[in-house]
Design an enzyme around this catalytic site. Structure first.
Site, short mmCIF file in Angstrom:
data_model
loop_
_atom_site.label_atom_id
_atom_site.label_comp_id
_atom_site.label_asym_id
_atom_site.label_seq_id
_atom_site.Cartn_x
_atom_site.Cartn_y
_atom_site.Cartn_z
N GLN A 77 3.65 -3.93 8.70
CA GLN A 77 3.37 -4.77 7.53
C GLN A 77 3.96 -4.13 6.28
OE1 GLN A 77 -0.75 -5.93 6.95
NE2 GLN A 77 -0.45 -5.95 4.75
N GLU A 95 -1.08 1.13 -0.60
CA GLU A 95 -1.02 2.57 -0.91
C GLU A 95 -1.25 3.42 0.33
OE1 GLU A 95 -2.75 5.90 -4.04
OE2 GLU A 95 -3.23 3.78 -4.30
#
Length: 298
Positions: A77, A95
């Protein structure tokens, strides 16, 4: 209302698909001519941290496992970034994937490239992390609070953004009213959200802390915590009533007798040593109630 705002209302996925948020200029990343708005491969060194990142704790073992997976299989992803200038990007979401990629030694990663103003970026980051990351209950509550305060959302709008019932949103927000020690306990998994919800219902902070410690020491269930909270509130209420049943001063006793006579009903005055109290005026039925109201010219 603009189509961009409507896309925000449907969450990050809708915003990513909205042509209004695409940049149609082209740039070159990793040697490829890429339409900004699609998926590109960009250098991890060109991505700066997201100042609106709601997550503060990343579990080391899980992060290492993700890094090992990325090293073997790559990133499934893509992260999402916004373009800040030539060859410069700021992370919107992902993150954890970015950190794991750096740990795995990757120099380039796939990314969706977007533009967004700060408020839109904050909403995107918060909604994305709430929906896709394993945030603890306090991090979720803080994210909800930021969406309300910084993005000017009502609780109803927030519940739509995160696809949760309004009661669920309210329960998370109430956690932030607990003392810091208990909030840390929730974050560190010392107690569950169910335990915390029981503690919220206790009126006194000192009692909350005392029961919080007892729950941890005795490993009480949520049901037991709820029972303890009810008992604590009942005892506190009984104690308050007892304080109000102190012997009346001669002056208050005189007033009580006078009101009883004038209102033709047994008036009761309760007061504690500090002068705090209440006046109880009973009535038999609606007619009696209206009769008393007439006495006060109501």
């Amino acid at each position: 209302m603009s189509s961009k705002k409507s896309a925000l209302g449907k969450g990050l996925s809708a915003l990513l698909q909205s042509e209004d948020t695409n940049v149609t200029s082209k740039s070159d990343f990793a040697g490829n001519s890429t339409v900004v708005g699609a998926v590109a491969t960009i250098s991890v060194d060109k991505i700066e941290a997201n100042p609106f990142q709601p997550r503060s704790n990343f579990e080391a073992v899980a992060l290492q496992e993700l890094s090992d997976s990325i090293r073997e299989q790559g990133i499934i992803q893509p992260v999402t970034v916004r373009k800040m200038g030539y060859d410069k990007f700021q992370l919107i979401s992902g993150e954890r994937r970015l950190k794991a990629s750096k740990m795995a030694g990757l120099e380039y990663i796939p990314a969706y490239i977007r533009i967004a103003n700060d408020q839109a970026m904050l909403e995107m980051a918060l909604v994305e992390n709430i929906q896709r990351e394993n945030l603890d209950a306090i991090e979720i509550a803080i994210s909800y609070k930021r969406l309300i305060d910084e993005c000017s959302l009502t609780q109803e709008q927030l519940s739509d953004r995160v696809s949760k019932n309004r009661s669920t949103v309210t329960n998370y927000l109430r956690l932030l009213k607990l003392p810091p020690d208990i909030q840390i306990g929730i974050r560190d998994n010392k107690i569950t959200m169910g335990h915390a919800r029981a503690l919220i219902n206790i009126d006194d902070v000192a009692t909350q802390i005392a029961l919080y410690k007892e729950i941890i020491d005795s490993e009480h269930s949520v049901r037991k915590a709820e029972e303890m909270a009810r008992d604590a509130n009942s005892n506190r209420k009984a104690k308050g009533e007892k304080q109000l049943k102190l012997k009346l001063s001669p002056e208050l006793n005189r007033v009580q007798k006078e009101l009883t006579g004038k209102l033709e009903t047994k008036v009761e005055i309760k007061a504690n040593a500090k002068g705090k109290g209440k006046i109880v005026i009973p009535f038999e039925n609606d007619d009696d109630f209206n009769r008393i109201l007439e006495f006060f010219d109501y």
